[in-house]
Design a protein around this motif. Structure first.
Motif, mmCIF file in Angstrom:
data_model
loop_
_atom_site.group_PDB
_atom_site.id
_atom_site.type_symbol
_atom_site.label_atom_id
_atom_site.label_comp_id
_atom_site.label_asym_id
_atom_site.label_seq_id
_atom_site.Cartn_x
_atom_site.Cartn_y
_atom_site.Cartn_z
ATOM 1 N N VAL A 242 0.845 -1.196 0.000
ATOM 2 C CA VAL A 242 0.000 0.000 0.000
ATOM 3 C C VAL A 242 0.883 1.250 0.000
ATOM 4 O O VAL A 242 0.629 2.212 -0.742
ATOM 5 C CB VAL A 242 -0.938 0.005 1.226
ATOM 6 C CG1 VAL A 242 -1.679 1.334 1.348
ATOM 7 C CG2 VAL A 242 -1.934 -1.148 1.127
ATOM 8 N N ASN A 243 1.919 1.225 0.819
ATOM 9 C CA ASN A 243 2.836 2.369 0.882
ATOM 10 C C ASN A 243 3.512 2.610 -0.461
ATOM 11 O O ASN A 243 3.687 3.758 -0.887
ATOM 12 C CB ASN A 243 3.882 2.137 1.962
ATOM 13 C CG ASN A 243 4.567 3.416 2.400
ATOM 14 O OD1 ASN A 243 3.909 4.384 2.764
ATOM 15 N ND2 ASN A 243 5.892 3.435 2.375
ATOM 16 N N PRO A 262 10.031 7.027 7.100
ATOM 17 C CA PRO A 262 11.339 7.125 6.428
ATOM 18 C C PRO A 262 11.232 6.971 4.916
ATOM 19 O O PRO A 262 11.847 7.734 4.161
ATOM 20 C CB PRO A 262 12.145 5.989 7.066
ATOM 21 C CG PRO A 262 11.548 5.845 8.433
ATOM 22 C CD PRO A 262 10.079 6.062 8.234
ATOM 23 N N ALA A 263 10.461 5.993 4.463
ATOM 24 C CA ALA A 263 10.302 5.781 3.024
ATOM 25 C C ALA A 263 9.535 6.932 2.383
ATOM 26 O O ALA A 263 9.856 7.375 1.270
ATOM 27 C CB ALA A 263 9.582 4.458 2.756
ATOM 28 N N GLY A 330 10.420 6.034 14.619
ATOM 29 C CA GLY A 330 9.354 6.785 13.967
ATOM 30 C C GLY A 330 8.026 6.660 14.687
ATOM 31 O O GLY A 330 7.007 7.186 14.224
ATOM 32 N N ASN A 331 8.020 5.976 15.826
ATOM 33 C CA ASN A 331 6.787 5.766 16.572
ATOM 34 C C ASN A 331 6.519 6.882 17.578
ATOM 35 O O ASN A 331 7.218 7.890 17.599
ATOM 36 C CB ASN A 331 6.834 4.399 17.271
ATOM 37 C CG ASN A 331 6.758 3.258 16.272
ATOM 38 O OD1 ASN A 331 6.109 3.354 15.243
ATOM 39 N ND2 ASN A 331 7.432 2.161 16.586
ATOM 40 N N THR A 345 6.832 19.071 18.228
ATOM 41 C CA THR A 345 8.072 19.256 17.475
ATOM 42 C C THR A 345 8.220 18.260 16.325
ATOM 43 O O THR A 345 9.186 18.323 15.579
ATOM 44 C CB THR A 345 9.294 19.132 18.409
ATOM 45 O OG1 THR A 345 9.257 17.868 19.078
ATOM 46 C CG2 THR A 345 9.292 20.252 19.440
ATOM 47 N N HIS A 346 7.272 17.323 16.216
ATOM 48 C CA HIS A 346 7.309 16.314 15.154
ATOM 49 C C HIS A 346 5.911 16.223 14.533
ATOM 50 O O HIS A 346 5.122 15.329 14.828
ATOM 51 C CB HIS A 346 7.757 14.955 15.704
ATOM 52 C CG HIS A 346 9.161 14.946 16.209
ATOM 53 N ND1 HIS A 346 9.514 15.511 17.426
ATOM 54 C CD2 HIS A 346 10.325 14.476 15.661
ATOM 55 C CE1 HIS A 346 10.822 15.374 17.600
ATOM 56 N NE2 HIS A 346 11.328 14.766 16.548
ATOM 57 N N GLU A 347 5.634 17.187 13.689
ATOM 58 C CA GLU A 347 4.289 17.338 13.127
ATOM 59 C C GLU A 347 3.808 16.096 12.388
ATOM 60 O O GLU A 347 2.617 15.798 12.360
ATOM 61 C CB GLU A 347 4.273 18.546 12.178
ATOM 62 C CG GLU A 347 2.909 18.888 11.623
ATOM 63 C CD GLU A 347 2.943 20.115 10.740
ATOM 64 O OE1 GLU A 347 1.940 20.365 10.053
ATOM 65 O OE2 GLU A 347 3.977 20.820 10.724
ATOM 66 N N GLN A 348 4.723 15.361 11.787
ATOM 67 C CA GLN A 348 4.315 14.201 10.998
ATOM 68 C C GLN A 348 3.706 13.077 11.837
ATOM 69 O O GLN A 348 3.012 12.213 11.286
ATOM 70 C CB GLN A 348 5.506 13.658 10.201
ATOM 71 C CG GLN A 348 5.932 14.563 9.056
ATOM 72 C CD GLN A 348 7.025 13.932 8.212
ATOM 73 O OE1 GLN A 348 7.774 13.069 8.677
ATOM 74 N NE2 GLN A 348 7.134 14.360 6.962
ATOM 75 N N VAL A 349 3.959 13.052 13.128
ATOM 76 C CA VAL A 349 3.368 12.002 13.961
ATOM 77 C C VAL A 349 2.231 12.534 14.833
ATOM 78 O O VAL A 349 1.685 11.803 15.644
ATOM 79 C CB VAL A 349 4.431 11.310 14.852
ATOM 80 C CG1 VAL A 349 5.507 10.659 14.011
ATOM 81 C CG2 VAL A 349 5.033 12.280 15.855
ATOM 82 N N ALA A 350 1.861 13.796 14.650
ATOM 83 C CA ALA A 350 0.814 14.395 15.487
ATOM 84 C C ALA A 350 -0.494 13.626 15.390
ATOM 85 O O ALA A 350 -1.194 13.428 16.399
ATOM 86 C CB ALA A 350 0.607 15.857 15.099
ATOM 87 N N SER A 351 -0.861 13.172 14.180
ATOM 88 C CA SER A 351 -2.118 12.434 14.025
ATOM 89 C C SER A 351 -2.076 11.105 14.774
ATOM 90 O O SER A 351 -3.100 10.640 15.295
ATOM 91 C CB SER A 351 -2.407 12.176 12.539
ATOM 92 O OG SER A 351 -1.406 11.372 11.952
#
Length: 403
Positions: A242-243, A262-263, A330-331, A345-351
């Motif tokens: 899927v990724n 990362p990918a 990345g968790n 400080t890590h917007e990509q994991v906020a959700s």
């Protein structure tokens, strides 16, 4: 999961319990050495984390990375031969099954608790009220979207099922081979893992998967496929597939986890973001499965080694170390306070930080019997998406396995 990997049901629990009951010593923790043996299915990028904590507790480490598919079989063999490692990492759905054999020790014996953690993390590491495992970081799944594609189509990121279905249909471009939405519906535990947010949030229950609420959730996924918005190949796609579709811009939106970051970040020209998975009604709170690996202290028979291992597990789960592990993996940090600060400080994991607050441990309801339900659920999804049964009939048929 995994990091979403969920291991199949374990056999021989009673035999292992008897073997451990007869264990009066030995194991990998025997002797006077301060070297802790660690067993996991990670890669070498975790080794500096282990060495950091070893230095903090006055230990040395001997690290054994095992392929994920073979870890549980190895643990069962080690339990019966009294050669368990001093520190054992387990995917969180496996903790209850291994704890039921008597292979693990109570973490409270080492002054450890789940205080301050996301509630689901403590539940996932517990068996019959006893805490056997703690996860420094956790994860779940969310809806990633290609920001450029949505902007070009004039679409706001969807928050409800109706919005998701409408957006997916508008973003689908058959001429270009682009689907509006992608998820893994493979006939493995990954398929169950990805369906659970729709199933649980809508009131589905694994004690009886054949309910109107579950059928409604499964019908929604079938509708996405019938609309042409989701590829029929989703029944063979793992989460990595899927990724790859999303990176190739063959899917405008997808369900996936933070371990893909990362990918995704390495992909040139990919402008993406993520939000919690849409719910049927805006008043609902998303209930997604809780991922992440726990660290346990096996019963090796050496109290001194077990005490040192307990200090080591405590170090890994400390507020100081959780951000370091989150950076590597990345968790999301399991401690709620640390996670909230991390999200800023890590917007990509906020959700994902938002999602794990209401996430549920897969073993929370059925305990060590969870794999049976997981198999029944992905079987129902496959039956419905291949058109062999209606969603309601597929769930009824699969429920017969779920006994």
């Amino acid at each position: 999961m995994n990091r979403s990997r969920i291991v199949a049901a374990l056999g021989g629990a009673a035999a292992i319990s008897l073997a451990l009951a007869g264990c009066s010593g030995g194991g990998s923790g025997g002797g006077g050495s301060n070297t802790l043996t660690i067993e996991d299915y990670y890669q070498a990028n975790y080794d500096p984390i282990y060495k950091d904590c070893a230095g903090q507790v006055g230990a040395k480490v001997s690290i054994n990375h095992i392929a994920g598919a073979g870890l549980i079989a190895k643990v069962l063999q080690q339990a019966s031969s009294k050669t368990l490692p001093d520190v054992l990492m387990l995917d969180n759905p496996d903790v209850q099954q291994i704890a039921a054999t008597g292979a693990l020790s109570d973490l409270k014996d080492y002054g450890l608790s789940g205080d301050g953690n996301v509630d689901g993390v403590t539940k996932a590491g517990s068996y019959k009220g006893t805490l056997y495992g703690l996860a420094p970081v956790t994860n779940s799944i969310a809806l990633y979207y290609n920001a450029d594609m949505l902007k070009a189509a004039g679409i706001t990121p969807p928050t409800t099922w109706d919005e998701l279905r409408a957006a997916a249909k508008k973003l689908t471009d058959p001429a270009q081979g682009v689907y509006g939405f992608a998820m893994s519906n493979i006939n493995t535990y990954e398929g169950t893992w990805q369906f659970l947010p729709f199933f649980w949030t809508n009131g589905g229950d694994e004690k009886n998967i054949a309910t109107p609420e579950a059928a409604q959730a499964l019908q929604f996924v079938v509708d996405l496929q019938n609309d042409g918005s989701m590829s029929k190949s989703s029944i063979t796609w793992a989460q990595a597939d899927v990724n790859n579709q999303f990176i190739a811009k063959k899917a405008a939106m997808m369900i996936n986890g933070p371990w893909q970051l990362p990918a995704l970040n390495a992909a040139k020209g990919l402008n993406f973001a993520s939000i919690p998975i849409p719910v049927r009604e805006s008043s609902q709170k998303i209930v997604s499965p809780l991922g992440g690996e726990t660290f346990t202290v096996p019963n090796t028979g050496s109290k001194d080694k077990m005490a040192l291992a307990g200090k080591f597990v405590g170090c890994l789960n400390s507020e100081k170390m959780q951000p370091k592990i989150a950076q590597v993996s990345g968790n999301v940090p399991s401690n709620q306070k640390v996670a909230d600060a991390w999200a800023k400080t890590h917007e990509q994991v906020a959700s994902f930080v938002t999602t794990v607050k209401t996430a549920r441990a897969r073993t929370a309801e059925l305990g060590e019997k969870w794999p049976t339900a997981a198999t029944a659920i992905y079987t129902a999804v496959q039956l419905a998406l291949t058109g062999k049964e209606t969603p309601a009939a597929a769930l009824e048929q699969a429920q017969q396995q779920n006994k």
